[in-house]
Design an enzyme around this catalytic site. Structure first.
Site, PDB file in Angstrom:
ATOM      1  N   SER A 126      -4.258  -4.723   7.902  1.00 19.84           N
ATOM      2  CA  SER A 126      -4.635  -5.183   6.567  1.00 19.84           C
ATOM      3  C   SER A 126      -5.638  -4.242   5.921  1.00 19.84           C
ATOM      4  CB  SER A 126      -5.245  -6.588   6.630  1.00 19.84           C
ATOM      5  OG  SER A 126      -5.650  -6.995   5.333  1.00 19.84           O
ATOM      6  N   LYS A 180      -2.149 -11.991  11.237  1.00 14.95           N
ATOM      7  CA  LYS A 180      -2.020 -11.266   9.969  1.00 14.95           C
ATOM      8  C   LYS A 180      -1.366 -12.149   8.903  1.00 14.95           C
ATOM      9  CE  LYS A 180      -1.868  -7.764   7.074  1.00 14.95           C
ATOM     10  NZ  LYS A 180      -0.659  -7.827   6.294  1.00 14.95           N
ATOM     11  N   HIS A 183      -3.925 -14.533   7.670  1.00 15.86           N
ATOM     12  CA  HIS A 183      -4.799 -13.736   6.797  1.00 15.86           C
ATOM     13  C   HIS A 183      -4.202 -13.659   5.395  1.00 15.86           C
ATOM     14  CE1 HIS A 183      -5.442  -9.891   4.721  1.00 15.86           C
ATOM     15  NE2 HIS A 183      -6.662  -9.854   5.241  1.00 15.86           N
ATOM     16  N   ASN A 184      -2.900 -13.340   5.328  1.00  9.73           N
ATOM     17  CA  ASN A 184      -2.261 -13.202   4.027  1.00  9.73           C
ATOM     18  C   ASN A 184      -2.149 -14.534   3.302  1.00  9.73           C
ATOM     19  OD1 ASN A 184      -1.973 -10.574   4.920  1.00  9.73           O
ATOM     20  ND2 ASN A 184       0.115 -10.359   4.187  1.00  9.73           N
TER      21      ASN A 184
END
Length: 464
Positions: A126, A180, A183-184
């Site tokens: 990221s 991830k 996170h997004n």
């Protein structure tokens, strides 16, 4: 040049940036791209780093250029292209050679690829192009020994927070790509809440883009200090070279997406992990693309946004509402991570996840250090109940309520802020209304319910 430390396939925006980062940190790297001219142009334009780069034209050249056991990073589109690369590489590799998928893969696909038993790790990266070039946040998943064999490279190229690498092994198989994805999902919610507050300032308070940019700049010096608030200020203050007006006013209001936020919302349902702010943000992006339908709705019903009466809301109230909303969307994300950790037996290191996100990634924020401390104290506790964050919520949830209420009264859409508030109110209500749902289910389907005295398998008098 001696044999290279690592290889990379895919010299698009992210692959090129990551390759230069690797070379700059002192590692020799062999690169390959399906278009050979791109490979040679990349090396030719690498300047003083060109000596650390070998441009290869075939898989055989790439493999021959690497130290054994080999490690090759894939920076190609998720899905079929990853499987195609693996299928072409594996017959040429030795059994101990490792493939690293560094794209935005669906974690289910990563789990399937890892199940082959051949050396493979999936890493979430990221930070966008700038992060890939100068230091991203890296979330690793796969066998620990495989991660350890390349950790010195991944930690070296990662962002640093007070000297600590923002690169960590999260757990086996798809753990890194799952972290991830969450996170997004948080990123979607955070961005949507910022956009909603921007809309209130623009449509409800009549502020122009430059003034709004000044507000974001001021907020970035306080509790909301974060990358997204920082760039929101820069975006709002930017000038369109074509019109000479605000850049924001020249951008079509239809948000793009690559699917990771949608994956998060879908997986949350499978895990029974409530992430309403993320779900609202995904829905808002989908609605943003319905421009023709929205224009028809405005023609039919009249424009929704109306100016707020003078001093109905203050800038300070908006800031407090956004603080509360931000805490709630992060709390939901960590609840989802905890649920997945249990479901897939990953033992996700929640405090370390917060630490990895402190620099390099899109959702880096001043709050993440306090989140790491709270998760270290009690990783099972919802972040909204941790003293530091519960104090913030006690102080700021009234502002969130005011903002959501005034937005609703004046036709200003604020779905993520509203979802965050509903989550907060649900989580602070000891006896909710699901008893009515259980009564209904028992009435039409004899599904039974738990009586308030603790007895299970009960039915209402309608069952007779």
């Amino acid at each position: 040049m001696a044999l290279c430390d690592i290889g990379l396939i895919g010299l698009g925006t992210m692959g090129s940036a990551l390759s230069l980062n690797i070379a700059e940190k002192g590692f020799d790297i062999a690169v390959w791209n399906r278009r050979t001219k791109v490979t040679h142009a990349f090396k030719a334009e690498a300047g003083e780093l060109a000596d650390k780069i070998i441009a290869t034209e075939t898989y055989e050249e790439l493999i021959a250029a690497l130290k054994s056991p080999r490690a090759i990073i894939l920076m190609v589109p998720a899905g079929g292209p990853v499987d195609d690369q693996i299928a072409q590489l594996r017959p040429l590799l030795d059994p101990e050679d490792m493939i690293i998928d560094a794209g935005n893969a669906n974690f289910h696909n990563t789990r399937t690829r890892a199940a082959s038993g051949e050396p493979f790790i999936g890493i979430g990266v990221s930070g966008g192009e700038d992060g890939a070039r100068h230091g991203p946040s890296i979330m690793g998943g796969g066998p620990k020994e495989s991660w350890d064999s390349v950790a010195h490279i991944l930690e070296a190229i990662s962002a640093k927070y007070e000297g600590q690498p923002c690169a960590t092994w999260m757990g086996p198989d798809g753990a890194g790509h799952f972290v991830k994805a969450v996170h997004n999902g948080i990123e979607y919610a955070d961005m949507q809440m910022i956009a909603e507050v921007y809309g209130i300032m623009r449509d409800g308070m009549g502020m122009d883009a430059a003034a709004i940019g000044g507000v974001f700049e001021a907020w970035n010096k306080g509790p909301l200090q974060s990358y997204l608030i920082e760039i929101s200020g820069e975006v709002a203050k930017a000038i369109d070279p074509k019109t000479g007006g605000a850049m924001l006013d020249a951008i079509v209001d239809a948000a793009g997406q690559k699917g990771t936020g949608r994956w998060t919302a879908i997986e949350a349902q499978h895990l029974a992990a409530p992430v309403p702010a993320i779900e609202a943000a995904v829905a808002a992006r989908n609605l943003s693309s319905r421009r023709d339908a929205r224009a028809l709705g405005e023609e039919l019903f009249g424009a929704a946004p109306k100016h707020l009466p003078h001093e109905t809301l203050s800038i300070d109230t908006l800031e407090q509402a956004l603080i509360a909303g931000k805490i709630l969307c992060y709390a939901q994300g960590f609840v989802m991570l905890s649920a997945a950790s249990e479901e897939f037996q990953w033992s996700l290191p929640l405090p370390a996840i917060a630490e990895v996100w402190r620099e390099g990634c899109i959702i880096r924020s001043a709050m993440l250090n306090d989140m790491s401390e709270a998760l270290t104290e009690d990783p099972e506790r919802n972040l909204m109940f941790a003293p530091y964050f519960s104090d913030h919520l006690k102080k700021n949830h009234g502002a969130l309520r005011q903002v959501v209420a005034q937005a609703a009264l004046h036709g200003l859409a604020a779905p993520a802020l509203l979802s965050g508030l509903s989550y907060f109110d649900t989580m602070r209500t000891a006896r909710g209304t699901a008893n009515m749902i259980q009564g209904q289910r028992d009435f039409f389907g004899r599904h039974s319910f738990v009586h308030i005295d603790g007895s299970e398998g009960q039915h209402g008098p309608w069952a007779d």
